[in-house]
Scaffold this motif. Structure first.
Motif, PDB file in Angstrom:
ATOM      1  N   ASP A 161      20.600 -19.442 -24.189  1.00  0.00           N
ATOM      2  CA  ASP A 161      19.598 -20.103 -23.357  1.00  0.00           C
ATOM      3  C   ASP A 161      18.445 -20.610 -24.223  1.00  0.00           C
ATOM      4  N   GLY A 162      18.038 -21.836 -23.969  1.00  0.00           N
ATOM      5  CA  GLY A 162      16.912 -22.408 -24.694  1.00  0.00           C
ATOM      6  C   GLY A 162      17.274 -23.102 -25.984  1.00  0.00           C
ATOM      7  N   ARG A 185      17.809 -28.912 -23.530  1.00  0.00           N
ATOM      8  CA  ARG A 185      17.684 -27.456 -23.606  1.00  0.00           C
ATOM      9  C   ARG A 185      18.770 -26.814 -22.744  1.00  0.00           C
ATOM     10  N   TRP A 191      20.766 -24.133 -20.506  1.00  0.00           N
ATOM     11  CA  TRP A 191      20.804 -22.961 -19.636  1.00  0.00           C
ATOM     12  C   TRP A 191      22.247 -22.475 -19.667  1.00  0.00           C
ATOM     13  N   ARG A 192      22.433 -21.263 -20.077  1.00  0.00           N
ATOM     14  CA  ARG A 192      23.777 -20.710 -20.237  1.00  0.00           C
ATOM     15  C   ARG A 192      24.245 -20.088 -18.916  1.00  0.00           C
ATOM     16  N   ASN A 227      24.077 -25.735 -18.348  1.00  0.00           N
ATOM     17  CA  ASN A 227      23.258 -26.820 -17.816  1.00  0.00           C
ATOM     18  C   ASN A 227      22.418 -27.366 -18.963  1.00  0.00           C
ATOM     19  N   ARG A 276      18.743 -29.138 -19.671  1.00  0.00           N
ATOM     20  CA  ARG A 276      17.423 -29.458 -19.120  1.00  0.00           C
ATOM     21  C   ARG A 276      16.697 -30.422 -20.045  1.00  0.00           C
ATOM     22  N   PHE A 300      17.431 -31.529 -14.652  1.00  0.00           N
ATOM     23  CA  PHE A 300      18.716 -31.184 -15.253  1.00  0.00           C
ATOM     24  C   PHE A 300      19.648 -32.392 -15.238  1.00  0.00           C
ATOM     25  N   GLN A 322      17.710 -14.312 -23.689  1.00  0.00           N
ATOM     26  CA  GLN A 322      18.870 -14.781 -24.447  1.00  0.00           C
ATOM     27  C   GLN A 322      19.876 -13.661 -24.709  1.00  0.00           C
ATOM     28  N   ASN A 325      21.401 -12.361 -21.098  1.00  0.00           N
ATOM     29  CA  ASN A 325      22.259 -13.369 -20.471  1.00  0.00           C
ATOM     30  C   ASN A 325      23.445 -13.705 -21.367  1.00  0.00           C
ATOM     31  N   ARG A 378      13.075 -18.585 -20.949  1.00  0.00           N
ATOM     32  CA  ARG A 378      14.486 -18.942 -20.897  1.00  0.00           C
ATOM     33  C   ARG A 378      14.784 -20.160 -21.760  1.00  0.00           C
ATOM     34  N   ASP A 379      13.891 -21.148 -21.725  1.00  0.00           N
ATOM     35  CA  ASP A 379      14.243 -22.394 -22.401  1.00  0.00           C
ATOM     36  C   ASP A 379      13.102 -23.023 -23.187  1.00  0.00           C
TER      37      ASP A 379
END
Length: 511
Positions: free
Chosen positions: A56-57, A106, A108-109, A116, A118, A124, A212, A215, A310-311
């Motif tokens: 993530d991120g 960026r 998103w896991r 995803n 971002r 998104f 990170q 998740n 997160r990101d």
């Protein structure tokens, strides 16, 4: 392990009065990387994550093989995704919390294969809902199936990728102005230079924080890995070591999710609260003070990994909900430990970032946070971290001076504030600039001052042990002028000069 539900029972021989009568100054050490993950402190925490390049991120860029330009969210989001960026188009007026280019995405896991993307304006990437539903756009604020993608890497050259959309087809660059998800591809397709579905992928940044790791590990692996980490990284003997080496306090970073233990919201793992309970018991046993430090607020107060972003976007303070949730965490922690003689201070918010967060939002929260602590403890000091990027910690003096038992925390990392290449330049900066700053903050009837984080690290290459010792002595001497004291960052770290334990055991620092 003793789990305490209504405050920590005193198990030592140190009464409240004895703790209160001590010198208010602390010589403390942070327990960083324990209850709030920072990957650089313990990189091995991330070893068991599958496909760990894509956390993530992680920030990615995709350059089309056929047109030679980058995928780009037009206007930073809210419109179509095109392939016309040369890699130099900066956002004209970047949104709060973003200095990214329009061609940076960026992650998103969702799991180890699905993601995803971002964009700069926080939308998104997905497929358009009208027409044939294959054009790529960045208009959605809440990702669903149309915003889900898979990154397929060339096994012979992992920098070359294809991106599979939710419809089972691959993205292709038809023109610089149109990118669609309608390319048929199978394993027989070569990764040809004329293939419109092939991109060269590059990484521009990655995050390795609590979000990170939990998740990334997933709901089955994360509980085992995190509980093993909590039970071994900091133990009772560490508190004994701290007490025997000239220190009298620990500053313990925690995350907002600890107030929801044992069932924090995913992907966070329950169980860390029991270890904070143990920390208080150990602190009482060895006569140590405890500073609870809210290191990670809901939504992230600075966009950095150590705030469990997160990101990389800062979203704390965007709504009143995040502030109210944070105040609940402060109340929860204070009420839980108010009966412990070791509770010495509550640090309301670590390192809020001014360039993406209005100062008024932070100061309003600090006033409310002080009230939240006072509901449960009349004696705990309330620490207010300087707003990074603002003109200086002096900005907090008006709000802190009007409240009782307040402390202004100014982190002093020479490494990040300057780029002095010589030893003498670094020493002069400590003795002149940092000393003058602490003296300015020591106002009559004002708050106490605290250097909540510092370390014996700099940009000097090839420094000798004796030179590191001199640098450590200078910082101890000057930061000792802080009226509330200081706290070294951190007790244990994979990077030796950041680890106070290593520095003490190897004779680099004497307390």
């Amino acid at each position: 392990m003793e789990v305490i539900s209504n405050g920590v029972r005193s198990i030592g021989n140190h009464s409240d009065q004895e703790m209160e009568n001590r010198n208010p100054k602390v010589r403390a050490v942070n327990l960083g990387g324990w209850l709030v993950t920072e990957g650089w402190i313990k990189p091995s925490l991330f070893d068991a994550i599958p496909n760990k390049d894509f956390l993530d991120g992680t920030r990615l860029q995709f350059k089309s093989i056929t047109v030679g330009k980058f995928l780009c969210a037009e206007s930073g989001g809210g419109s179509r995704v095109v392939a016309n960026s040369t890699g130099t188009s900066e956002v004209a007026k970047p949104p709060a919390g973003s200095s990214s280019r329009w061609e940076t995405f960026r992650l998103w896991r969702i799991d180890e294969t699905l993601f995803n993307f971002r964009v700069a304006n926080k939308q998104f990437v997905g497929l358009n809902s009208g027409g044939d539903g294959v054009d790529l756009v960045a208009t959605c604020h809440s990702p669903g199936a149309p915003e889900t993608f898979e990154i397929v890497r060339n096994p012979d050259d992992v920098s070359r990728v294809r991106i599979k959309a939710s419809n089972g087809l691959f993205l292709q660059v038809r023109t610089e102005k149109r990118v669609t998800a309608d390319y048929q591809c199978n394993e027989s397709n070569a990764w040809r230079d004329k293939d419109p579905s092939v991109f060269v992928m590059s990484f521009t940044k990655r995050l390795e924080g609590e979000f990170q790791v939990t998740n990334g590990l997933g709901p089955h692996k994360a509980p085992k890995v995190m509980r093993e980490h909590w039970s071994t990284f900091i133990v009772e003997d560490d508190f004994k070591f701290v007490a025997e080496n000239g220190l009298d306090a620990v500053r313990i970073p925690v995350g907002w999710w600890i107030a929801s233990d044992p069932n924090p919201p995913p992907p966070y793992v329950g169980g860390s609260l029991a270890f904070l309970d143990s920390a208080f018991s150990w602190a009482e046993k060895y006569g140590l003070k405890v500073i609870i430090d809210l290191h990670a607020a809901p939504g992230s107060q600075n966009g950095w990994e150590h705030s469990s972003s997160r990101d990389g976007f800062r979203e704390w303070g965007d709504t009143d909900d995040t502030i109210q949730q944070t105040l609940h965490v402060i109340e929860f922690l204070t009420s839980r430990y108010t009966k412990s003689p070791s509770l010495y201070a509550v640090d309301l918010l670590n390192e809020p970032l001014a360039e993406i967060l209005p100062l008024e939002t932070v100061t309003k929260y600090y006033r409310a946070g002080h009230n939240a602590v006072r509901k449960h403890s009349p004696t705990a000091y309330v620490i207010m971290s300087r707003v990074l990027g603002a003109s200086g910690p002096e900005l907090l003096l008006p709000v802190a001076s009007g409240l009782d038992r307040t402390v202004v925390d100014t982190h002093n990392y020479v490494l990040f504030r300057t780029k002095f290449d010589t030893i003498q330049d670094n020493l002069d900066f400590i003795y002149k600039d940092k000393r003058a700053q602490l003296d300015r903050l020591a106002t009559p009837d004002g708050p106490l001052t605290f250097v909540g984080e510092w370390a014996v690290e700099w940009t000097v290459n090839g420094a000798t042990k004796e030179e590191y010792q001199k640098f450590a002595e200078a910082q101890q001497e000057v930061f000792g002028r802080a009226t509330f004291g200081w706290a070294y960052w951190t007790l244990k770290c994979a990077k030796h000069h950041w680890s106070l334990e290593w520095m003490i055991k190897n004779g680099y620092i004497k307390l």
